[in-house]
Design a protein around this motif. Structure first.
Motif, mmCIF file in Angstrom:
data_model
loop_
_atom_site.group_PDB
_atom_site.id
_atom_site.type_symbol
_atom_site.label_atom_id
_atom_site.label_comp_id
_atom_site.label_asym_id
_atom_site.label_seq_id
_atom_site.Cartn_x
_atom_site.Cartn_y
_atom_site.Cartn_z
ATOM 1 N N PRO A 30 31.257 -18.289 -3.377
ATOM 2 C CA PRO A 30 32.614 -18.433 -3.904
ATOM 3 C C PRO A 30 33.526 -17.299 -3.442
ATOM 4 C CG PRO A 30 31.131 -17.690 -5.627
ATOM 5 C CD PRO A 30 30.295 -17.934 -4.413
ATOM 6 N N THR A 31 34.815 -17.540 -3.538
ATOM 7 C CA THR A 31 35.808 -16.529 -3.168
ATOM 8 C C THR A 31 35.704 -15.313 -4.087
ATOM 9 O OG1 THR A 31 37.287 -18.285 -2.430
ATOM 10 C CG2 THR A 31 38.274 -16.135 -2.828
ATOM 11 N N ILE A 32 35.455 -15.565 -5.345
ATOM 12 C CA ILE A 32 35.325 -14.484 -6.328
ATOM 13 C C ILE A 32 33.864 -14.038 -6.331
ATOM 14 C CG2 ILE A 32 35.603 -13.849 -8.745
ATOM 15 C CD1 ILE A 32 37.668 -16.180 -8.880
ATOM 16 N N PRO A 33 33.610 -12.766 -6.009
ATOM 17 C CA PRO A 33 32.223 -12.278 -5.909
ATOM 18 C C PRO A 33 31.449 -12.394 -7.232
ATOM 19 C CG PRO A 33 33.772 -10.652 -5.053
ATOM 20 C CD PRO A 33 34.582 -11.725 -5.706
ATOM 21 N N ASP A 34 30.147 -12.642 -7.094
ATOM 22 C CA ASP A 34 29.276 -12.764 -8.271
ATOM 23 C C ASP A 34 29.336 -11.522 -9.156
ATOM 24 O OD1 ASP A 34 28.485 -15.232 -7.323
ATOM 25 O OD2 ASP A 34 26.572 -14.524 -6.520
ATOM 26 N N GLU A 35 29.396 -10.360 -8.529
ATOM 27 C CA GLU A 35 29.412 -9.096 -9.289
ATOM 28 C C GLU A 35 30.642 -9.000 -10.179
ATOM 29 O OE1 GLU A 35 29.094 -9.207 -5.915
ATOM 30 O OE2 GLU A 35 26.934 -8.884 -5.804
ATOM 31 N N LEU A 36 31.777 -9.455 -9.667
ATOM 32 C CA LEU A 36 33.012 -9.405 -10.452
ATOM 33 C C LEU A 36 32.927 -10.360 -11.647
ATOM 34 C CD1 LEU A 36 35.904 -8.236 -10.608
ATOM 35 C CD2 LEU A 36 36.649 -10.240 -9.312
ATOM 36 N N VAL A 37 32.412 -11.550 -11.413
ATOM 37 C CA VAL A 37 32.252 -12.519 -12.497
ATOM 38 C C VAL A 37 31.273 -11.978 -13.536
ATOM 39 C CG1 VAL A 37 31.503 -14.848 -13.086
ATOM 40 C CG2 VAL A 37 32.805 -14.471 -10.994
ATOM 41 N N GLU A 38 30.154 -11.428 -13.066
ATOM 42 C CA GLU A 38 29.170 -10.853 -13.996
ATOM 43 C C GLU A 38 29.785 -9.731 -14.827
ATOM 44 O OE1 GLU A 38 25.842 -9.602 -11.670
ATOM 45 O OE2 GLU A 38 25.139 -11.650 -11.342
ATOM 46 N N HIS A 39 30.614 -8.904 -14.193
ATOM 47 C CA HIS A 39 31.250 -7.796 -14.902
ATOM 48 C C HIS A 39 32.117 -8.301 -16.058
ATOM 49 C CE1 HIS A 39 33.444 -4.100 -15.677
ATOM 50 N NE2 HIS A 39 34.568 -4.784 -15.534
ATOM 51 N N SER A 48 23.765 -13.639 -18.371
ATOM 52 C CA SER A 48 22.946 -14.744 -17.880
ATOM 53 C C SER A 48 22.276 -14.326 -16.575
ATOM 54 C CB SER A 48 23.792 -15.991 -17.638
ATOM 55 O OG SER A 48 22.995 -17.003 -17.064
ATOM 56 N N PRO A 49 20.971 -14.502 -16.493
ATOM 57 C CA PRO A 49 20.282 -14.185 -15.231
ATOM 58 C C PRO A 49 20.416 -15.307 -14.195
ATOM 59 C CG PRO A 49 18.696 -14.920 -16.862
ATOM 60 C CD PRO A 49 20.043 -14.865 -17.543
ATOM 61 N N ASP A 50 20.953 -16.450 -14.590
ATOM 62 C CA ASP A 50 21.068 -17.609 -13.707
ATOM 63 C C ASP A 50 22.289 -17.479 -12.798
ATOM 64 O OD1 ASP A 50 20.884 -20.061 -12.491
ATOM 65 O OD2 ASP A 50 20.964 -21.231 -14.338
ATOM 66 N N VAL A 51 22.043 -17.343 -11.499
ATOM 67 C CA VAL A 51 23.119 -17.182 -10.515
ATOM 68 C C VAL A 51 23.984 -18.438 -10.464
ATOM 69 C CG1 VAL A 51 23.615 -16.804 -8.068
ATOM 70 C CG2 VAL A 51 21.767 -15.559 -9.162
ATOM 71 N N ARG A 52 23.394 -19.586 -10.699
ATOM 72 C CA ARG A 52 24.151 -20.842 -10.664
ATOM 73 C C ARG A 52 25.246 -20.856 -11.718
ATOM 74 N NH1 ARG A 52 19.574 -25.052 -11.506
ATOM 75 N NH2 ARG A 52 19.309 -23.570 -13.203
ATOM 76 N N LEU A 53 24.967 -20.319 -12.876
ATOM 77 C CA LEU A 53 25.958 -20.273 -13.943
ATOM 78 C C LEU A 53 27.096 -19.317 -13.583
ATOM 79 C CD1 LEU A 53 26.735 -21.304 -16.709
ATOM 80 C CD2 LEU A 53 25.462 -19.421 -17.701
ATOM 81 N N ILE A 54 26.739 -18.174 -13.003
ATOM 82 C CA ILE A 54 27.743 -17.198 -12.566
ATOM 83 C C ILE A 54 28.661 -17.844 -11.520
ATOM 84 C CG2 ILE A 54 28.087 -14.953 -11.463
ATOM 85 C CD1 ILE A 54 26.781 -14.814 -14.262
#
Length: 136
Positions: A30-39, A48-54
């Motif tokens: 995705p355009t928005i990085p996983d780390e930013l969403v997780e933050h 959530s440990p599930d990358v798909r949900l992130i």
């Protein structure tokens, strides 16, 4: 009781489509990085440990931002089209679209987000332009 045999097939198709979609998120960047969403999810108390949900949240956020930007562009075009007729000749020379905070606020208001800015907020199309290059 459900006597319709089609409904269980439809549910199976929906489950299959959902599983396929969630599996496809593993290969999507995705355009928005996983780390930013997780933050931001962790700041709101969600882990959530599930990358798909992130990535699902990232895709939904990306869609929201794209819709807001598209609506703000429509507000910007409508505003610039409403320029009085005597200024239209000057506008034909400069076809730049200048997105203002007002355009963005109107767009966000349609989605239930109210934006307020300070009175001293610089929101003029000529803000930040060299005074020598202005055509006023």
């Amino acid at each position: 009781m459900n006597h319709n045999p089609q409904s269980s097939d439809g549910k199976h198709d929906d489950d299959s489509a959902l599983s396929d979609f969630l599996a496809s998120l593993m290969d999507y960047t995705p355009t928005i990085p996983d780390e930013l969403v997780e933050h931001y999810l962790s700041k709101s108390g969600f882990q959530s440990p599930d990358v798909r949900l992130i990535r699902l949240v990232a895709v939904a956020t990306q869609k929201f931002v794209a819709e807001v930007a598209s609506d703000a562009l429509m507000h910007c075009k409508a505003r610039q089209a409403a320029v009085v007729k005597d200024k239209r000749d000057k506008q034909q020379k400069d076809k730049r679209l200048i997105l203002t905070m007002d355009d963005l606020s109107k767009s966000l208001r349609e989605y239930g987000v109210n934006v307020k800015h300070q009175e001293y907020f610089a929101d003029s199309p000529s803000t930040g332009i060299d005074p020598a290059s202005r055509e006023e």
